[in-house]
Design an enzyme around this catalytic site. Structure first.
Site, PDB file in Angstrom:
ATOM      1  CG  ASN A  10      -0.012   6.556   6.170  1.00 24.15           C
ATOM      2  OD1 ASN A  10      -1.001   7.192   5.809  1.00 24.15           O
ATOM      3  ND2 ASN A  10       0.052   5.221   6.104  1.00 24.15           N
ATOM      4  CE  LYS A  12      -1.377   3.886   9.081  1.00 24.01           C
ATOM      5  NZ  LYS A  12      -1.181   2.641   9.804  1.00 24.01           N
ATOM      6  CG  HIS A  99       0.038   1.224   4.158  1.00 21.66           C
ATOM      7  ND1 HIS A  99      -0.734   0.411   4.971  1.00 21.66           N
ATOM      8  CD2 HIS A  99       0.842   1.943   4.984  1.00 21.66           C
ATOM      9  CE1 HIS A  99      -0.410   0.659   6.238  1.00 21.66           C
ATOM     10  NE2 HIS A  99       0.544   1.575   6.272  1.00 21.66           N
ATOM     11  CD  GLU A 101      -3.229   0.520   7.774  1.00 23.73           C
ATOM     12  OE1 GLU A 101      -3.495   1.633   7.292  1.00 23.73           O
ATOM     13  OE2 GLU A 101      -2.634   0.372   8.865  1.00 23.73           O
ATOM     14  CD  GLU A 171       4.744   1.139   6.741  1.00 20.56           C
ATOM     15  OE1 GLU A 171       4.905   2.119   7.480  1.00 20.56           O
ATOM     16  OE2 GLU A 171       3.663   0.857   6.206  1.00 20.56           O
ATOM     17  N   GLY A 177       0.872  -0.340  13.920  1.00 24.60           N
ATOM     18  CA  GLY A 177      -0.206   0.010  14.841  1.00 24.60           C
ATOM     19  C   GLY A 177      -0.341  -0.923  16.029  1.00 24.60           C
ATOM     20  CB  SER A 217       5.019   0.239  16.590  1.00 26.78           C
ATOM     21  OG  SER A 217       3.725  -0.316  16.438  1.00 26.78           O
TER      22      SER A 217
HETATM   23  P1  PGA Z   1       2.206   2.923  12.798  1.00 23.63           P
HETATM   24  O1  PGA Z   1       1.851   2.857  11.237  1.00 23.63           O
HETATM   25  O2  PGA Z   1       3.348   3.882  12.939  1.00 23.63           O
HETATM   26  O3  PGA Z   1       0.938   3.425  13.450  1.00 23.63           O
HETATM   27  O4  PGA Z   1       2.560   1.546  13.215  1.00 23.63           O
HETATM   28  C1  PGA Z   1       2.858   2.907  10.272  1.00 23.63           C
HETATM   29  C2  PGA Z   1       2.233   2.839   8.895  1.00 23.63           C
HETATM   30  O5  PGA Z   1       1.249   2.124   8.716  1.00 23.63           O
HETATM   31  O6  PGA Z   1       2.711   3.483   7.948  1.00 23.63           O
END
Ligand code: PGA
Length: 259
Positions: A10, A12, A99, A101, A171, A177, A217
């Site tokens: 992903n 983003k 997601h 976000e 997640e 992140g 992460s």
């Molecule tokens: P990350 O994000 O690997 O940077 O923690 C995962 C995601 O949001 O899909």
């Protein structure tokens, strides 16, 4: 039980056009003809879907194009939005929905997500449906019920047959992140919980077939301990998917892990 192993990147809101082409090239050239067990999904921003989709066609036995969102309506006066038909017309095969976000920043509700799931499935694409709890819910030890509610609200209206095109990604928000990965045990416990919920609703046979990915992460260093868990079938990767060698190593780990 053998299930599809999937690693999805992903991206983003990252990478310029040339950077995106370069990253895609690095991934495909390094992995071509090496993968037997693992499917790879690359989910770049909308504006690169067509070009990257064309690049991936040559590798279609293992590489797939994904989008990071999709509007629920068929078409119409929705300035700035992208429809499912637009995506399929440029070759998009997967759409990430739910997601955290987008739930937080774009106020996407569980009810809206249920509609988006229906729209994406009705156009023949696959859904990578994200679920996961915030830190306070984890600390209150109510994470299993929280994720159960998310699945109940946005996925469990589906008929069993629809699950051929559903992938679930767990997640935990506190791990996205942040560098704070869930431990393999925490992740396994939740994946097993999700599989039990699927089994209760649709039967064990269906539950055994659904790929459940871990995200938050995940990187080349911790991927092995996560992917070797019995109910973790791959990963949804954010930051580490932006660095070619890191993403490639995660995919190779998924390919090689012995269960
Ligand atoms: P990350 O994000 O690997 O940077 O923690 C995962 C995601 O949001 O899909």
């Amino acid at each position: 039980m053998s299930r599809a192993r999937i690693v999805a990147g992903n991206w983003k809101m990252n990478k310029t056009f040339l950077e995106a082409l370069h990253l895609t090239n690095e991934i495909t050239s390094s992995l071509d003809k090496t993968l037997k067990n693992t499917q790879v999904v690359i989910a770049p921003p909308f504006v690169y879907q067509h070009t990257i989709g064309s690049m991936l066609k040559e590798f279609k036995t293992w590489a797939h194009l994904g989008a990071q969102n999709c509007h629920q309506a068929e078409k119409g006066a929705y300035t700035g939005e992208i429809s499912a038909d637009m995506l399929t017309s440029v070759g998009t095969e997967y759409v990430i929905l739910g997601h955290s976000e987008r739930r937080q920043q774009a106020n996407e509700t569980a009810q809206l997500l249920a509609k988006k799931v229906d729209t994406v499935l009705s156009k023949g694409m696959k859904v990578i449906f994200c679920c996961g709890e915030p830190l306070d819910i984890r600390q209150a030890q109510t994470h299993n019920a929280y994720v159960a509610q998310q699945l109940n609200d946005s996925l469990f209206h589906l008929e069993a047959a629809a699950y051929e095109n559903i992938i679930i990604a767990y997640e935990p928000i506190w791990a996205i992140g942040t560098g704070m990965t869930a431990t393999p045990e925490q992740a396994q416990d939740m994946h097993a919980n999700i599989r039990t919920l699927l089994a209760e609703k649709y039967g064990q046979a269906l539950a055994n077939k659904i790929s459940i990915l871990y995200g938050g992460s995940c990187n080349a260093t911790n991927a092995k301990s996560l992917f070797s868990q019995p109910d973790i079938d791959g990963g949804l990767i954010g930051g580490a998917a932006l660095v070619a060698q890191e993403f490639i190593n995660i995919i190779k780990t998924c390919e090689q892990v012995v269960k």
